[in-house]
Design an enzyme around this catalytic site. Structure first.
Site, PDB file in Angstrom:
ATOM      1  CD1 TRP A 171      34.554  33.261  51.063  1.00  0.00           C
ATOM      2  CD2 TRP A 171      36.329  33.717  49.772  1.00  0.00           C
ATOM      3  NE1 TRP A 171      34.457  32.489  49.926  1.00  0.00           N
ATOM      4  CE2 TRP A 171      35.545  32.746  49.125  1.00  0.00           C
ATOM      5  CE3 TRP A 171      37.514  34.139  49.158  1.00  0.00           C
ATOM      6  CZ2 TRP A 171      35.885  32.203  47.889  1.00  0.00           C
ATOM      7  CZ3 TRP A 171      37.856  33.611  47.925  1.00  0.00           C
ATOM      8  CH2 TRP A 171      37.048  32.652  47.298  1.00  0.00           C
ATOM      9  CE  LYS A 195      28.383  36.136  58.293  1.00  0.00           C
ATOM     10  NZ  LYS A 195      29.700  35.495  58.133  1.00  0.00           N
ATOM     11  CB  SER A 249      26.921  32.747  46.443  1.00  0.00           C
ATOM     12  OG  SER A 249      26.214  32.456  47.624  1.00  0.00           O
ATOM     13  CE1 TYR A 259      17.607  32.993  55.972  1.00  0.00           C
ATOM     14  CE2 TYR A 259      19.411  34.557  55.772  1.00  0.00           C
ATOM     15  CZ  TYR A 259      18.958  33.266  55.834  1.00  0.00           C
ATOM     16  OH  TYR A 259      19.862  32.244  55.751  1.00  0.00           O
ATOM     17  CD  GLU A 271      26.180  45.095  44.201  1.00  0.00           C
ATOM     18  OE1 GLU A 271      26.650  44.588  43.162  1.00  0.00           O
ATOM     19  OE2 GLU A 271      25.414  46.071  44.188  1.00  0.00           O
ATOM     20  CB  CYS A 272      24.458  37.896  43.722  1.00  0.00           C
ATOM     21  SG  CYS A 272      23.405  38.243  45.152  1.00  0.00           S
ATOM     22  CB  CYS A 306      31.693  39.369  41.798  1.00  0.00           C
ATOM     23  SG  CYS A 306      32.299  41.060  41.707  1.00  0.00           S
ATOM     24  CD  GLU A 405      29.872  33.527  41.063  1.00  0.00           C
ATOM     25  OE1 GLU A 405      29.278  33.139  42.080  1.00  0.00           O
ATOM     26  OE2 GLU A 405      30.473  34.602  40.976  1.00  0.00           O
TER      27      GLU A 405
HETATM   28  P1  NAD Z   1      28.730  33.290  50.170  1.00  0.00           P
HETATM   29  O1  NAD Z   1      27.430  33.651  49.586  1.00  0.00           O
HETATM   30  O2  NAD Z   1      29.020  31.870  50.469  1.00  0.00           O
HETATM   31  O3  NAD Z   1      28.949  34.066  51.553  1.00  0.00           O
HETATM   32  C1  NAD Z   1      28.815  35.459  51.634  1.00  0.00           C
HETATM   33  C2  NAD Z   1      28.444  35.822  53.049  1.00  0.00           C
HETATM   34  O4  NAD Z   1      27.175  35.255  53.341  1.00  0.00           O
HETATM   35  C3  NAD Z   1      29.416  35.292  54.103  1.00  0.00           C
HETATM   36  O5  NAD Z   1      29.584  36.254  55.110  1.00  0.00           O
HETATM   37  C4  NAD Z   1      28.690  34.067  54.636  1.00  0.00           C
HETATM   38  O6  NAD Z   1      29.029  33.733  55.966  1.00  0.00           O
HETATM   39  C5  NAD Z   1      27.243  34.502  54.540  1.00  0.00           C
HETATM   40  N1  NAD Z   1      26.312  33.373  54.472  1.00  0.00           N
HETATM   41  C6  NAD Z   1      26.547  32.140  53.961  1.00  0.00           C
HETATM   42  N2  NAD Z   1      25.456  31.359  54.127  1.00  0.00           N
HETATM   43  C7  NAD Z   1      24.519  32.113  54.744  1.00  0.00           C
HETATM   44  C8  NAD Z   1      23.191  31.859  55.199  1.00  0.00           C
HETATM   45  N3  NAD Z   1      22.614  30.664  55.055  1.00  0.00           N
HETATM   46  N4  NAD Z   1      22.513  32.876  55.773  1.00  0.00           N
HETATM   47  C9  NAD Z   1      23.091  34.078  55.942  1.00  0.00           C
HETATM   48  N5  NAD Z   1      24.352  34.364  55.571  1.00  0.00           N
HETATM   49  C10 NAD Z   1      25.057  33.391  54.971  1.00  0.00           C
HETATM   50  O7  NAD Z   1      29.830  33.946  49.224  1.00  0.00           O
HETATM   51  P2  NAD Z   1      31.412  33.840  49.331  1.00  0.00           P
HETATM   52  O8  NAD Z   1      31.811  32.447  48.967  1.00  0.00           O
HETATM   53  O9  NAD Z   1      31.893  34.409  50.629  1.00  0.00           O
HETATM   54  O10 NAD Z   1      31.883  34.874  48.203  1.00  0.00           O
HETATM   55  C11 NAD Z   1      31.899  34.567  46.877  1.00  0.00           C
HETATM   56  C12 NAD Z   1      30.641  35.043  46.188  1.00  0.00           C
HETATM   57  O11 NAD Z   1      30.519  36.454  46.353  1.00  0.00           O
HETATM   58  C13 NAD Z   1      30.659  34.813  44.697  1.00  0.00           C
HETATM   59  O12 NAD Z   1      29.404  34.342  44.304  1.00  0.00           O
HETATM   60  C14 NAD Z   1      30.918  36.194  44.130  1.00  0.00           C
HETATM   61  O13 NAD Z   1      30.467  36.370  42.819  1.00  0.00           O
HETATM   62  C15 NAD Z   1      30.204  37.058  45.100  1.00  0.00           C
HETATM   63  N6  NAD Z   1      30.701  38.442  45.043  1.00  0.00           N
HETATM   64  C16 NAD Z   1      29.925  39.398  44.398  1.00  0.00           C
HETATM   65  C17 NAD Z   1      30.392  40.709  44.289  1.00  0.00           C
HETATM   66  C18 NAD Z   1      29.583  41.762  43.578  1.00  0.00           C
HETATM   67  O14 NAD Z   1      29.919  42.945  43.708  1.00  0.00           O
HETATM   68  N7  NAD Z   1      28.544  41.428  42.824  1.00  0.00           N
HETATM   69  C19 NAD Z   1      31.628  41.052  44.835  1.00  0.00           C
HETATM   70  C20 NAD Z   1      32.388  40.055  45.481  1.00  0.00           C
HETATM   71  C21 NAD Z   1      31.899  38.748  45.583  1.00  0.00           C
END
Ligand code: NAD
Length: 504
Positions: A171, A195, A249, A259, A271-272, A306, A405
Site C-alpha cells: 500500500w 491484486k 512484507s 503457495y 521484493e520484501c 522498504c 520493520e
Molecule cells: P503486506 O505483506 O502486508 O501486504 C502486501 C500484499 O500482500 C498486499 O496486497 C496484501 O493484501 C497481500 N497479502 C497479505 N497477506 C497475504 C496472504 N496471507 N496471502 C497472500 N497475500 C497476502 O505488506 P504491506 O503492509 O502492504 O507493505 C509494506 C511492506 O512492503 C513492508 O514490509 C515493506 O518493506 C515492503 N515493501 C518492499 C519493497 C521492496 O521493493 N523491497 C517496496 C515496497 C514495500
C-alpha cells in the site's frame, strides 16, 4: 470512463472528493465488473478517517475469472504475438495517459494513503510514468543469443513471455509499485492479474482502465481488489498462474513460496522488507548534509518505505554533533494536512499502524532507549492517523526496534567505535535490502561496499535510485530484482532451440 478527467488542485477533502470519480470494482477482461458474491470492504482515508468508498472484496472465484481472462488473452496471442514495437506503442500511449491524468492519480493516492500531495505529484506519479515509458522503450531493443556451437548446428537462445503473471503489491506507493511489476511483465508480452493492497487499491484500478483506453487488448491486464488471505492467496495458489511477482512484507513473501510449492511451482519473485543501516563514519564530511540525507531517508512517506534508513549507525566521535543537526531538521518538518502542498509529513496508513508504531517506540524506551524527539500521535482531532517524527537514541542492535520493520517515522540510533564494528552491526540483520555509508576514506568506503550485505549500497549519498539499475534484496529482503532489464528475468523464460545444419 471516457476522456481525461481534468482535476483542479484541491486543498480540502470535500473539494478533492468532489473532483474525483472513484471506482472500487474489479476490472476483468477489459471491463469494470462486480465481485460475484457482492462482498465489499470499507476503504478509509487516513487523512481524517472518513470512508472513501466501498471496494469489492474479491475472492477465489473472482480471481479464477480474472486468471481465465488472462489465460485466454495469452493463449490466443492478442498481445504476446504483437511485435515488440507494437507493444511499445501501446505502452507509450499508456504512459502518456497516466501523465495526462497525473493530478487525478496523485490526488487519489494522497487520499488513499494519506501521503503529502506534493510527494504524490513529484514522486509517485512521475516514477510510475517513467517506469512504463522505460520498459516500453526497452522492449524492442532486447536481443536473443546465438550459442558458440559447432558448425553443424545452430543454437539460439530466445526469451519468451512466461505466461499469466499474478502481481500482489503493497500500500505504500500503490501506483508506482504496481507499475514496477506491470510495465516489464506487459512489455515482455505476458498477461497479468494484479491484486493491489486492500488499504489503497484505487489508483491501480484506474491505471488498468487507462491501459485499455491506450490500446491494451481486453483481458491482458486484470485487477482484483480484495484481502490478502483471500484474493492474494487464491492468486498465489492458482494452478494456471505461471509466475507471481510480490512486493510486501517478508512474512507474507514467505507465504507465496509456500503457495507456489503447494500448487504448481510457479516462479516467485519477492521484493520484501528491510532495515536499512545508515552508517556515518567519524570522518564523514559536512554533517549538516549527512543529517539532511538521514532525515529524508527516514521521514519520507512517514517512514513507510522498504528501504527507509531506519537504523542510524553513527561513530561515537561524531554522534553528538550529527544528532543535533538531525533533531533540529526533523523538528522542523512540516507535519500537516496531506492535501496542503506545504506538508512534508502526512498520515500513516491507518490507526492500527499508528498504534503499533507508537507501541514499538514505548517498548524501545522501556528497553533503555532515550527518546530525543516525538514519540506521540499527532493531529488526533482530525480523526486521521498521524505520528510525530520520532528519534530514539541508545537503541540496542538486538532489540525489536533495530531488527524489525517499524514502517513508520521512527529513527533508531545505535553508536559504534570504528568501521569494523559498524559493518558488523549493519550486517547483523535478517534483511539485506540496502545500506548507506558516509566516509571520506576510499578504502573504508570500498571495503564497506564489498562487505555490506545488501542489494544496493550508497556511498556518500542516500536513496539514489533509477529505473536503469536493479533493485532487490539479499537474504530475507527478497528473491530477484525489479527495475532495469534484470526485471525481465521474472517475466520471461529462456528457450534454447537447436537446429541441425546439413552439409551442402
Ligand atoms: P503486506 O505483506 O502486508 O501486504 C502486501 C500484499 O500482500 C498486499 O496486497 C496484501 O493484501 C497481500 N497479502 C497479505 N497477506 C497475504 C496472504 N496471507 N496471502 C497472500 N497475500 C497476502 O505488506 P504491506 O503492509 O502492504 O507493505 C509494506 C511492506 O512492503 C513492508 O514490509 C515493506 O518493506 C515492503 N515493501 C518492499 C519493497 C521492496 O521493493 N523491497 C517496496 C515496497 C514495500
Amino acid at each position: 470512463m471516457t476522456g481525461p478527467m481534468h482535476t483542479k488542485p484541491t486543498d480540502t477533502m470535500e473539494a478533492a472528493l468532489a473532483s474525483l470519480r472513484l471506482h472500487g470494482t474489479p476490472f476483468i477482461d477489459g471491463v469494470r465488473t462486480s465481485s460475484q458474491e457482492g462482498a465489499t470492504f470499507a476503504d478509509h482515508s487516513p487523512i481524517d478517517g472518513r470512508l472513501l468508498l466501498k471496494v469489492s472484496a474479491c475472492d477465489a472465484a473472482d480471481v479464477d475469472l480474472a486468471v481465465r481472462a488472462a489465460r485466454r488473452a495469452f493463449d490466443d496471442g492478442r498481445w504476446r504475438d504483437q511485435p515488440p514495437a507494437a507493444r511499445k506503442r501501446v505502452l507509450l500511449a499508456w504512459a502518456d495517459l497516466l501523465e495526462a491524468h497525473a493530478e487525478e492519480l496523485a490526488l487519489t493516492e494522497s487520499l488513499d494513503v494519506g501521503k503529502p500531495i506534493t510527494d504524490a505529484r513529484t514522486i509517485d506519479v512521475p516514477a510510475a510514468v517513467r517506469t512504463v515509458r522505460w520498459y516500453a522503450e526497452a522492449i524492442d531493443k532486447v536481443y536473443g543469443e546465438t550459442a558458440p556451437t559447432g558448425s553443424d548446428v545452430l543454437a539460439t537462445v530466445t526469451r519468451e513471455p512466461i505466461g499469466v503473471v499474478g502481481c500482489v503489491t503493497p500500500w505504500n506507493f500503490p501506483l508506482y509499485m504496481a507499475c514496477l511489476k506491470l510495465a516489464p511483465a506487459l512489455a515482455a508480452g505476458c498477461s497479468v492479474v494484479l491484486k493491489p493492497a486492500e488499504q489503497s487499491p484505487l489508483t491501480a484500478l484506474r491505471a488498468a482502465e487507462l491501459a485499455v483506453e491506450a490500446g491494451l487488448p481486453a483481458g491482458v491486464l486484470n485487477v482484483v481488489p480484495g484481502f490478502g488471505e483471500t484474493a492474494g492467496q487464491a492468486l498465489g495458489r492458482h494452478p494456471d498462474v505461471d509466475a507471481l511477482a510480490f512486493t510486501g512484507s517478508t512474512e507474507v513473501g514467505k507465504l507465496f513460496l509456500r503457495y507456489s510449492g503447494e500448487s504448481n511451482m510457479k516462479r516467485v519473485g519477492l521484493e520484501c522488507g528491510g532495515k536499512t543501516p545508515h552508517i556515518v563514519m567519524a570522518d564523514a564530511q559536512d554533517l549538516q548534509a549527512v543529517a539532511r540525507a538521514v532525515t529524508w531517508g527516514i521521514f519520507l512517506n512517514a517512514g513507510q518505505v522498504c528501504n527507509a534508513g531506519s537504523r542510524l549507525l553513527v561513530d561515537r566521535r561524531v554522534k553528538h554533533e550529527l544528532l543535533e543537526h538531525i533533531t533540529a531538521q526533523a523538528g522542523a518538518i512540516r507535519l500537516g494536512d496531506p492535501l496542503d502542498p506545504a506538508t512534508e509529513l502526512g498520515a500513516v496508513i491507518d490507526h492500527d499502524s499508528r498504534d503499533r508504531i507508537l507501541a514499538r517506540v514505548h517498548e524501545a524506551q522501556n528497553a533503555g532507549g532515550r527518546l530525543l524527539l516525538g514519540g506521540a500521535a499527532a493531529r488526533v482531532e482530525t480523526g486521521g492517523a498521524y505520528v510525530e517524527p520520532t528519534i530514539v537514541d541508545q537503541v540496542g542492535n538486538d532489540t525489536r526496534l533495530a531488527q524489525e520493520e517499524v514502517f513508520g517515522p521512527v529513527l533508531a540510533v545505535i553508536d559504534f567505535d570504528g568501521p569494523e564494528q559498524a559493518i558488523e552491526l549493519a550486517n547483523a540483520s535478517a534483511y539485506g535490502l540496502a545500506a548507506a555509508v558516509w566516509t571520506q576514506d576510499i578504502d573504508v568506503a570500498l571495503n564497506a561496499a564489498r562487505r555490506l550485505r545488501g542489494g544496493t549500497v550508497w556511498i556518500n549519498n542516500f536513496d539514489d535510485s533509477d529505473i536503469t539499475t536493479p533493485w532487490g534484496g539479499f537474504q530475507q529482503s527478497g528473491i530477484g530484482r525489479d527495475k532495469s532489464l534484470h526485471a525481465l528475468d521474472k517475466y520471461t523464460e529462456l528457450k534454447t532451440t537447436w537446429i541441425s545444419i546439413r552439409g551442402l
